[in-house]
Design an enzyme around this catalytic site. Structure first.
Site, mmCIF file in Angstrom:
data_model
loop_
_atom_site.group_PDB
_atom_site.id
_atom_site.type_symbol
_atom_site.label_atom_id
_atom_site.label_comp_id
_atom_site.label_asym_id
_atom_site.label_seq_id
_atom_site.Cartn_x
_atom_site.Cartn_y
_atom_site.Cartn_z
ATOM 1 N N CYS A 98 -42.680 -13.678 17.712
ATOM 2 C CA CYS A 98 -44.069 -13.961 17.327
ATOM 3 C C CYS A 98 -44.101 -14.276 15.828
ATOM 4 O O CYS A 98 -44.862 -13.699 15.072
ATOM 5 C CB CYS A 98 -44.989 -12.790 17.670
ATOM 6 S SG CYS A 98 -44.513 -11.223 16.922
ATOM 7 N N ASP A 148 -37.409 -10.067 23.932
ATOM 8 C CA ASP A 148 -38.624 -10.098 23.115
ATOM 9 C C ASP A 148 -38.233 -9.499 21.775
ATOM 10 O O ASP A 148 -38.341 -8.296 21.561
ATOM 11 C CB ASP A 148 -39.734 -9.300 23.800
ATOM 12 C CG ASP A 148 -41.049 -9.362 23.044
ATOM 13 O OD1 ASP A 148 -41.152 -10.181 22.114
ATOM 14 O OD2 ASP A 148 -41.960 -8.590 23.377
#
Length: 333
Positions: A96, A45
């Site tokens: 993101c 991530d």
């Protein structure tokens, strides 16, 4: 992962009732040095420029220099993570952000440097768009980058995200086997305290060879407990409870890992019930059953502990999680 991020992750894993987990705060290089290529799945991530969060967070400091710095950092993390994947295992890279410098370009460079990995096409759901090979430098562009997933906020119920799933199809290095954690099992006194609680209040078997007692706290280690060396641990397994005045006091984490059928005594309320509203606020509940610990559940999921005493369930929901009271009257008064 920072200590703060690790603690937030540990809190979320506790809320999910996850028991088979190990959470550390360590640099990727330290993880690779300690564990080696033993994992079936590795998720990166990645820290990114955060463009996908513009709509949610509003304006924040942004520059191309920050994007390029993120890309360099991502490349380092991803290259290290490759050393944790076993042959046939998968490495998932996620951000993101919309920026191709953070996304397709990082993946393309990684595949060039690590040809033993290849992109695989994950299951496609509504709103899943393909990666954009045309947004990458021609020297790295490859049509396989279409197997990446882009999530756009105008096509998907959420913010902006990017995902690439890669599989290790050939591993030139010999696979490293995991080292079991060295620990001292419970002694007779610890086992006696645990068994007295488990036999009275639980309806499932706990593998006693995985029980660990540290500073009066009982932990259930994961099924495969890895030796962690000098890594900084935030959570290892499931915190069951602790010894208080010679007796076992169950921890909130254990309640969240249970369902009513796994507890000898339980009360199960609907999520919109007055009883759950009162319990969340820290109030006691009426109950005429025998005294003792019981699981308080909401719609068949463990929510917390109560202790029945003289016709009332004393509230043991953690004080820091309680909702602000909007009324003071206890249920049944």
């Amino acid at each position: 992962m920072s200590i703060r991020a690790g603690r937030l992750l540990a809190e979320n894993m506790t809320r999910w009732g996850a028991a088979n987990t190990l959470i550390t705060s360590a640099e990727p290089t330290h993880l690779a040095a300690q564990f080696g290529s033993i994992f079936d799945r590795v998720l990166v991530d990645a820290p990114c420029s955060g463009e996908g969060m513009f709509r949610k967070q509003g304006a924040f400091e942004w520059s191309m220099g920050m994007v390029q710095a993120c890309a360099r950092r991502q490349t380092g993390v991803l290259n290290t993570a490759a050393n944790l994947v076993k042959s046939g295992g998968r490495l998932v890279y996620a951000t993101c952000t919309f920026s191709p410098e953070d996304n397709e370009a990082v993946v393309a460079q990684f595949l060039c440097d690590f040809p033993q990995f290849e992109l695989i096409d994950p299951p496609r759901f509504a709103g899943f768009a393909q990666g954009r090979p045309s947004w990458v430098d021609e020297s790295l562009a490859d049509e396989s980058l279409q197997k990446c997933v882009r999530l756009w906020p105008h096509q998907f119920l959420g913010e902006g995200h990017f995902v690439a799933v890669m599989q290790l199809v050939a591993n030139e290095k010999p696979q490293r086997f995991w080292k079991p954690l060295r620990f001292t099992p419970l002694g007779k006194k610890g086992l006696a305290v645990w068994r007295a609680f488990a036999e009275a209040h639980l309806r499932f078997e706990v593998a006693e060879e995985r029980l660990l007692l540290v500073n009066g706290r009982f932990y259930l280690l994961p099924e495969i407990a890895l030796e962690t060396g000098n890594l900084h641990l935030i959570r290892y397994g499931l915190l069951l409870g602790e010894i208080r005045k010679g007796h076992f006091r169950p921890n909130h984490a254990l309640a969240l890992a249970l369902t009513p059928e796994k507890a000898t005594e339980s009360v199960n309320f609907a999520a919109n019930s007055d009883e759950i509203a009162a319990y969340w606020q820290g109030l006691d509940l009426p109950s005429a059953e025998p005294n003792g610990w019981l699981l308080v559940a909401v719609d068949d999921f463990g929510l917390g502990w109560g202790k029945r005493v003289n016709g009332r369930i004393k509230n043991h929901y953690p004080r820091g999680l309680r909702r602000k009271r909007d009324w003071r009257r206890e249920i049944g008064d």
